[in-house]
Design a protein around this motif. Structure first.
Motif, PDB file in Angstrom:
ATOM      1  N   MET A 144       0.866  -1.171   0.000  1.00  0.00           N
ATOM      2  CA  MET A 144       0.000   0.000   0.000  1.00  0.00           C
ATOM      3  C   MET A 144       0.903   1.220   0.000  1.00  0.00           C
ATOM      4  O   MET A 144       1.746   1.370   0.889  1.00  0.00           O
ATOM      5  CB  MET A 144      -0.918   0.009   1.226  1.00  0.00           C
ATOM      6  N   SER A 146       1.678   5.405  -0.311  1.00  0.00           N
ATOM      7  CA  SER A 146       1.177   6.766  -0.118  1.00  0.00           C
ATOM      8  C   SER A 146       2.311   7.646   0.398  1.00  0.00           C
ATOM      9  O   SER A 146       3.209   7.156   1.086  1.00  0.00           O
ATOM     10  CB  SER A 146       0.025   6.772   0.889  1.00  0.00           C
ATOM     11  N   TYR A 173      -2.126   2.105  -4.847  1.00  0.00           N
ATOM     12  CA  TYR A 173      -1.662   3.483  -4.724  1.00  0.00           C
ATOM     13  C   TYR A 173      -2.795   4.368  -4.208  1.00  0.00           C
ATOM     14  O   TYR A 173      -3.959   4.192  -4.573  1.00  0.00           O
ATOM     15  CB  TYR A 173      -1.199   4.015  -6.084  1.00  0.00           C
ATOM     16  N   SER A 174      -2.432   5.321  -3.386  1.00  0.00           N
ATOM     17  CA  SER A 174      -3.394   6.331  -2.962  1.00  0.00           C
ATOM     18  C   SER A 174      -3.479   7.428  -4.006  1.00  0.00           C
ATOM     19  O   SER A 174      -2.595   7.568  -4.856  1.00  0.00           O
ATOM     20  CB  SER A 174      -2.978   6.927  -1.611  1.00  0.00           C
ATOM     21  N   ARG A 175      -4.537   8.210  -3.960  1.00  0.00           N
ATOM     22  CA  ARG A 175      -4.667   9.340  -4.869  1.00  0.00           C
ATOM     23  C   ARG A 175      -3.490  10.293  -4.713  1.00  0.00           C
ATOM     24  O   ARG A 175      -2.982  10.846  -5.697  1.00  0.00           O
ATOM     25  CB  ARG A 175      -5.982  10.077  -4.592  1.00  0.00           C
ATOM     26  N   SER A 177      -0.488   9.549  -4.141  1.00  0.00           N
ATOM     27  CA  SER A 177       0.664   9.020  -4.867  1.00  0.00           C
ATOM     28  C   SER A 177       0.653   9.504  -6.306  1.00  0.00           C
ATOM     29  O   SER A 177       1.695   9.872  -6.871  1.00  0.00           O
ATOM     30  CB  SER A 177       0.662   7.488  -4.839  1.00  0.00           C
ATOM     31  N   LEU A 201      -6.853   3.748  -4.802  1.00  0.00           N
ATOM     32  CA  LEU A 201      -7.925   4.135  -3.885  1.00  0.00           C
ATOM     33  C   LEU A 201      -7.765   5.620  -3.566  1.00  0.00           C
ATOM     34  O   LEU A 201      -6.662   6.162  -3.655  1.00  0.00           O
ATOM     35  CB  LEU A 201      -7.841   3.329  -2.580  1.00  0.00           C
ATOM     36  N   SER A 203      -7.601   6.873  -0.742  1.00  0.00           N
ATOM     37  CA  SER A 203      -6.588   6.887   0.318  1.00  0.00           C
ATOM     38  C   SER A 203      -6.382   5.458   0.790  1.00  0.00           C
ATOM     39  O   SER A 203      -7.255   4.605   0.617  1.00  0.00           O
ATOM     40  CB  SER A 203      -7.018   7.774   1.495  1.00  0.00           C
ATOM     41  N   VAL A 204      -5.215   5.194   1.358  1.00  0.00           N
ATOM     42  CA  VAL A 204      -4.942   3.871   1.924  1.00  0.00           C
ATOM     43  C   VAL A 204      -4.856   4.001   3.443  1.00  0.00           C
ATOM     44  O   VAL A 204      -4.410   5.024   3.963  1.00  0.00           O
ATOM     45  CB  VAL A 204      -3.640   3.267   1.356  1.00  0.00           C
ATOM     46  N   LYS A 207       0.598   2.649   5.305  1.00  0.00           N
ATOM     47  CA  LYS A 207       1.690   2.364   4.373  1.00  0.00           C
ATOM     48  C   LYS A 207       2.264   1.001   4.743  1.00  0.00           C
ATOM     49  O   LYS A 207       2.767   0.804   5.855  1.00  0.00           O
ATOM     50  CB  LYS A 207       2.763   3.445   4.457  1.00  0.00           C
ATOM     51  N   SER A 250      -8.779  -4.306   0.655  1.00  0.00           N
ATOM     52  CA  SER A 250      -8.545  -3.042  -0.038  1.00  0.00           C
ATOM     53  C   SER A 250      -8.302  -3.278  -1.526  1.00  0.00           C
ATOM     54  O   SER A 250      -8.737  -2.487  -2.374  1.00  0.00           O
ATOM     55  CB  SER A 250      -7.340  -2.316   0.585  1.00  0.00           C
ATOM     56  N   ALA A 254     -10.357  -1.537  -4.691  1.00  0.00           N
ATOM     57  CA  ALA A 254      -9.629  -0.544  -5.480  1.00  0.00           C
ATOM     58  C   ALA A 254      -9.937  -0.680  -6.970  1.00  0.00           C
ATOM     59  O   ALA A 254     -10.346  -1.737  -7.456  1.00  0.00           O
ATOM     60  CB  ALA A 254      -8.128  -0.691  -5.242  1.00  0.00           C
TER      61      ALA A 254
END
Length: 327
Positions: A144, A146, A173-175, A177, A201, A203-204, A207, A250, A254
């Motif tokens: 994960m 971020s 990846y989070s937004r 990222s 996603l 957000s995660v 990490k 998750s 995603a």
């Protein structure tokens, strides 16, 4: 290649030092009688026969047909493959032996102590530990991702090398990222192109890096307090099982970030990148910057894509793009 480098390579493949000397002499003198090669290597009699026998067994030299006959090196491809496999088997056996010895030590000597399932790693020790973890993976890495990021030299090259040796990588990846300047083009897209399976996603929750089913690495990143130089190493326990379950749930939630190799319907690469960023929830100014257009041009492209897919809003556009294999 220098003699020293060749000698080191042969020793790493399991040949003895006398055999490496004979091989050097063979390359310099052959075709020639074995006695001539042996004299150049400083070996005679049984010692020469044993050393040369190693080369023959390894598929690096021709066998001695008759006394006084000539010998020569042979193409090494098959022989090196055999040596490489033997060496790999020996290393696996050594790894199992050392691991077993430590487990025996832990059971016998540490039975009276608490066996802590979590190790705390801080500061300058984090980057080497992460690189070591990547290199130790044998089957799969789950991550994960971020910001904030700890600067680790050659991290993208490490990921590419891991993929090249057949390790599966799945990354969420989070937004944030995708919105980080240069991250998508320089770090994310190269590994996706090399075979990484990626999703996104908004957000995660944490990490996280999971190495096989062996252990997990959890970053304690607190942006507000600027405390991102602490990492937990989680050994097999209930906590690690919970982290694995969190990742898998998750992953199911995603959106894919890895499109098809062939762009369906002639979809331009810039539009596919636009859809990636849009599905990840990136802001308009970030999308426009990443694909190199003005906001006005971005709006026009989005309207064209919406009309093409029959979508009335951006959420529907992302869903329809996923259904059509554009994400």
């Amino acid at each position: 290649m220098t003699k020293a480098r060749l000698g080191e390579a042969l020793l790493l493949l399991g040949l003895g030092e006398p055999a490496t000397r004979v091989y050097h002499a063979l390359l310099e003198r052959a075709p020639a009688p074995l006695e001539v090669v042996g004299a150049a290597a400083g070996l005679t009699g049984p010692a020469l026969a044993e050393a040369y026998g190693e080369l023959v067994d390894a598929g690096l030299a021709s066998p001695v047909v008759e006394r006084g006959g000539t010998v020569a090196p042979v193409p090494p491809a098959a022989g090196l493959e055999i040596l490489g496999r033997h060496r790999a088997a020996e290393l696996d056996e050594s790894r199992i032996t050392v691991g077993g010895a430590f487990e025996a030590f832990r059971r016998q000597r540490l039975a009276g102590y608490d066996d802590h399932p979590v190790e705390v790693v801080t500061g300058a020790a984090i980057a080497p530990r992460l690189r070591q973890a990547w290199a130790s993976a044998r089957q799969q890495i789950r991550q994960m991702d971020s910001p904030p990021y700890l600067l680790i030299p050659d991290s993208t090259e490490d990921a590419l090398a891991t993929l090249a040796r057949g390790v599966t990588q799945r990354v969420i990846y989070s937004r944030a990222s995708l919105e980080r300047p240069g991250q998508l083009e320089e770090s994310i897209e190269p590994v996706i192109a090399a075979g990484e399976k990626a999703r996104v996603l908004p957000s995660v929750p944490v990490k996280l890096v999971l190495i096989d089913d062996a252990y997990g690495l959890v970053s304690l990143s607190i942006r507000e307090a600027d405390v991102h130089h602490t990492m937990l190493v989680v050994q097999p326990c209930g906590l690690l099982s919970a982290l694995v379950a969190l990742f898998e749930q998750s992953w199911r939630d995603a959106l894919p970030l890895h499109g098809r190799t062939a762009l369906p319907g002639g979809l331009p690469p810039a539009d596919r990148r636009l859809l990636w960023l849009l599905a990840g929830g990136a802001a308009d100014e970030v999308i426009a910057r990443e694909i190199g257009v003005s906001r006005r041009t971005l709006f026009r492209r989005i309207q064209v894509l919406m009309a093409r897919l029959g979508a009335t809003n951006r959420f529907q556009l992302a869903l329809q793009a996923q259904r059509h294999g554009w994400l």
